[in-house]
Design a protein around this motif. Structure first.
Motif, PDB file in Angstrom:
ATOM      1  N   PRO A 128       0.815  -1.228   0.000  1.00 37.55           N
ATOM      2  CA  PRO A 128       0.000   0.000   0.000  1.00 37.55           C
ATOM      3  C   PRO A 128       0.840   1.267   0.000  1.00 37.55           C
ATOM      4  O   PRO A 128       0.517   2.237  -0.686  1.00 37.55           O
ATOM      5  N   GLU A 129       1.943   1.265   0.748  1.00 38.21           N
ATOM      6  CA  GLU A 129       2.797   2.453   0.806  1.00 38.21           C
ATOM      7  C   GLU A 129       3.410   2.743  -0.565  1.00 38.21           C
ATOM      8  O   GLU A 129       3.423   3.889  -1.028  1.00 38.21           O
ATOM      9  N   ASP A 130       3.899   1.701  -1.222  1.00 38.22           N
ATOM     10  CA  ASP A 130       4.528   1.903  -2.523  1.00 38.22           C
ATOM     11  C   ASP A 130       3.498   2.240  -3.593  1.00 38.22           C
ATOM     12  O   ASP A 130       3.775   3.023  -4.511  1.00 38.22           O
ATOM     13  N   ARG A 131       2.295   1.676  -3.488  1.00 36.46           N
ATOM     14  CA  ARG A 131       1.228   2.042  -4.429  1.00 36.46           C
ATOM     15  C   ARG A 131       0.880   3.513  -4.283  1.00 36.46           C
ATOM     16  O   ARG A 131       0.641   4.211  -5.262  1.00 36.46           O
ATOM     17  N   ALA A 132       0.836   3.978  -3.042  1.00 38.33           N
ATOM     18  CA  ALA A 132       0.530   5.393  -2.806  1.00 38.33           C
ATOM     19  C   ALA A 132       1.600   6.285  -3.427  1.00 38.33           C
ATOM     20  O   ALA A 132       1.297   7.350  -3.989  1.00 38.33           O
ATOM     21  N   ALA A 133       2.860   5.855  -3.349  1.00 38.45           N
ATOM     22  CA  ALA A 133       3.942   6.635  -3.949  1.00 38.45           C
ATOM     23  C   ALA A 133       3.789   6.690  -5.465  1.00 38.45           C
ATOM     24  O   ALA A 133       4.013   7.735  -6.094  1.00 38.45           O
ATOM     25  N   VAL A 134       3.401   5.572  -6.077  1.00 36.91           N
ATOM     26  CA  VAL A 134       3.172   5.553  -7.519  1.00 36.91           C
ATOM     27  C   VAL A 134       2.029   6.491  -7.878  1.00 36.91           C
ATOM     28  O   VAL A 134       2.105   7.246  -8.861  1.00 36.91           O
ATOM     29  N   ARG A 135       0.968   6.482  -7.100  1.00 43.83           N
ATOM     30  CA  ARG A 135      -0.178   7.371  -7.377  1.00 43.83           C
ATOM     31  C   ARG A 135       0.226   8.834  -7.307  1.00 43.83           C
ATOM     32  O   ARG A 135      -0.257   9.653  -8.091  1.00 43.83           O
ATOM     33  N   GLU A 136       1.098   9.168  -6.366  1.00 41.08           N
ATOM     34  CA  GLU A 136       1.533  10.562  -6.251  1.00 41.08           C
ATOM     35  C   GLU A 136       2.274  11.011  -7.509  1.00 41.08           C
ATOM     36  O   GLU A 136       2.051  12.114  -8.015  1.00 41.08           O
ATOM     37  N   VAL A 137       3.158  10.163  -7.985  1.00 44.89           N
ATOM     38  CA  VAL A 137       3.894  10.501  -9.208  1.00 44.89           C
ATOM     39  C   VAL A 137       2.924  10.601 -10.380  1.00 44.89           C
ATOM     40  O   VAL A 137       2.976  11.534 -11.190  1.00 44.89           O
TER      41      VAL A 137
END
Length: 451
Positions: A128-137
């Motif tokens: 979930p943390e890494d998915r959130a980072a992808v969404r931000e980009v």
């Protein structure tokens, strides 16, 4: 191009790409190729090591494990995409010209063509943390494109509404280059994507039933939040009895679970519970989970074939090919927004199939796309002939003879279908979004007509 624009937040630390030129960066690129081809769960560290002619132990000296290799692969692609979207001409602090932005993103995607589909299909396996980072980009990239679209629309005295969905469609088109191996040069790909982007930028946003920026911040294949019937999936499958009903119910339940959780994490017991039978009852119909996945993929392939066959029977050889193409697109949009998880599975989990079934499915997909392309070529040829017959330069379209080549026609088909499916996924297949993404796809498929 100048250095990256200022005032751009850096990606979260959890998504930092390996240092360029490092051994870990080299491993990330090879891993990205393998994950793209096989899928996350079907890729083993041994596959990556074999491509690098080393032992798995040698890889572990640089990267702790398979997930870290996967995260490095995604981070490498996402970082490259963001860097491409930051490049601007030295024209002040405003958004970059649309064509320049699309060219930069396209060239970057082209350089990662063999692995570009990883970000589109496999990112749901991130934490979930890494998915959130992808969404931000992804949000930042879409916002930059949308800003450039608004500038273009104002220049043409158009309402800026719809800029967000147009930007999402542009990214889907560029990402589709990683979904096929159609023979194109880099310059042809750039020319095609910039031409499509110009069309999409001026596509009236009035067809959108959701807010124009509804897809901003939700990367393709990663919609989260509101649960719809399509997303909820297995919980909505009725308790069925009887052999045929159990078999079809199991396929429906499996599609929903594979789509939501990924193939590897789904059990036959969970699917059986959704259908209301014991797992042992499913084994009477399917030897194992892989056979269930194959049945699900085959059912979607049949759905596509039936769509094309019914459409061909309805439109005779004398029909207007542009009208026939629009009709086919309308039917596809309806199917995409009612069978979204089926279509996502059909395109994203082939790595879990046997080699024979994977090859058979890919050949079926190729035949289906070629049927679309043949119709597009006929529509484009008819448009060119009509333009020449009028002899009026004012009706000349930017869709010229180059548009009717087989390779470019097939590339446009991939782009248009990606816009519909990504738009559905990005809005959780909200029915109100269907018209807008169908409209955008139409501007890619149907020969351009001024006004």
């Amino acid at each position: 191009m100048t250095p990256p624009a200022t005032n751009t937040a850096a990606p979260p630390a959890s998504l930092c790409a390996p240092e360029k030129g490092s051994r870990r960066a080299e491993i990330a690129l090879v891993a990205a190729d393998q994950f793209t081809w096989r899928g996350y769960h079907s890729t083993r560290v041994e596959h990556i090591a074999e491509q690098l002619s080393v032992t798995p132990g040698a890889l572990y000296r640089h990267v702790p494990g398979k997930y870290e290799m996967f995260r490095d692969a995604v981070a490498t692609l996402v970082t490259a995409l963001e860097t491409a979207s930051e490049h601007t001409s030295d024209v002040g602090s405003g958004p970059p010209p649309l064509e320049e932005l699309v060219e930069s993103i396209t060239r970057t995607t082209w350089s990662h063509r063999s692995r570009a589909a990883l970000y589109r299909w496999q990112a749901r396996y991130l934490t979930p943390e890494d998915r959130a980072a992808v969404r931000e980009v992804d949000t930042r990239v879409r916002r930059r494109l949308a800003d450039a679209v608004r500038v273009r629309r104002r220049q043409h005295h158009r309402d800026p509404a719809g800029a967000g969905s147009a930007a999402a469609a542009m990214l889907s088109c560029v990402a589709s280059l990683g979904q096929h191996r159609i023979t194109l040069s880099e310059e042809e790909a750039v020319s095609l994507m910039t031409s499509i982007a110009v069309d999409l930028a001026l596509c009236d946003g009035s067809a959108s039933g959701v807010t124009s920026d509804a897809t901003n911040g939700v990367p393709s294949g990663q919609a989260t939040g509101r649960r719809t019937d399509a997303a909820a999936g297995a919980s909505s499958v009725p308790r069925l009895r009887g052999g045929a009903a159990t078999r079809e119910g199991a396929i429906t339940a499996a599609i929903a679970r594979f789509h939501r959780s990924g193939y590897d994490s789904v059990t036959m017991e969970a699917i059986g519970a959704d259908v209301g039978v014991a797992a042992s009852a499913l084994y009477r119909h399917f030897p194992g989970k892989s056979a269930l996945l194959t049945a699900a993929v085959d059912r979607t392939a049949t759905l596509f074939e039936d769509l094309l066959d019914t459409h061909a029977a309805r439109h005779t050889s004398g029909a207007d090919p542009a009208v026939a193409l629009q009709d086919l697109l309308n039917e596809y949009v309806t199917i995409a927004f009612s069978h979204g998880p089926d279509l996502m599975l059909y395109l994203s989990e082939l790595g879990a199939l046997s080699a024979e079934d994977r090859q058979r499915t890919r050949e079926a997909q190729r035949r289906q796309r070629n049927r679309w392309a043949d119709l597009l070529v006929a529509a484009a040829d008819a448009s060119v002939r009509a333009t020449r017959a009028t002899g009026s330069p004012s009706t000349e379209s930017h869709v010229t003879e180059s548009h009717v080549t087989e390779a470019l026609a097939r590339a446009r088909v991939h782009a248009a279908l990606a816009v519909v499916l990504d738009g559905g996924q990005g809005t959780e297949f909200h029915p109100a979004a269907a018209a807008r993404f169908g409209q955008l796809a139409g501007h890619i498929l149907i020969p351009h007509r001024p006004g």
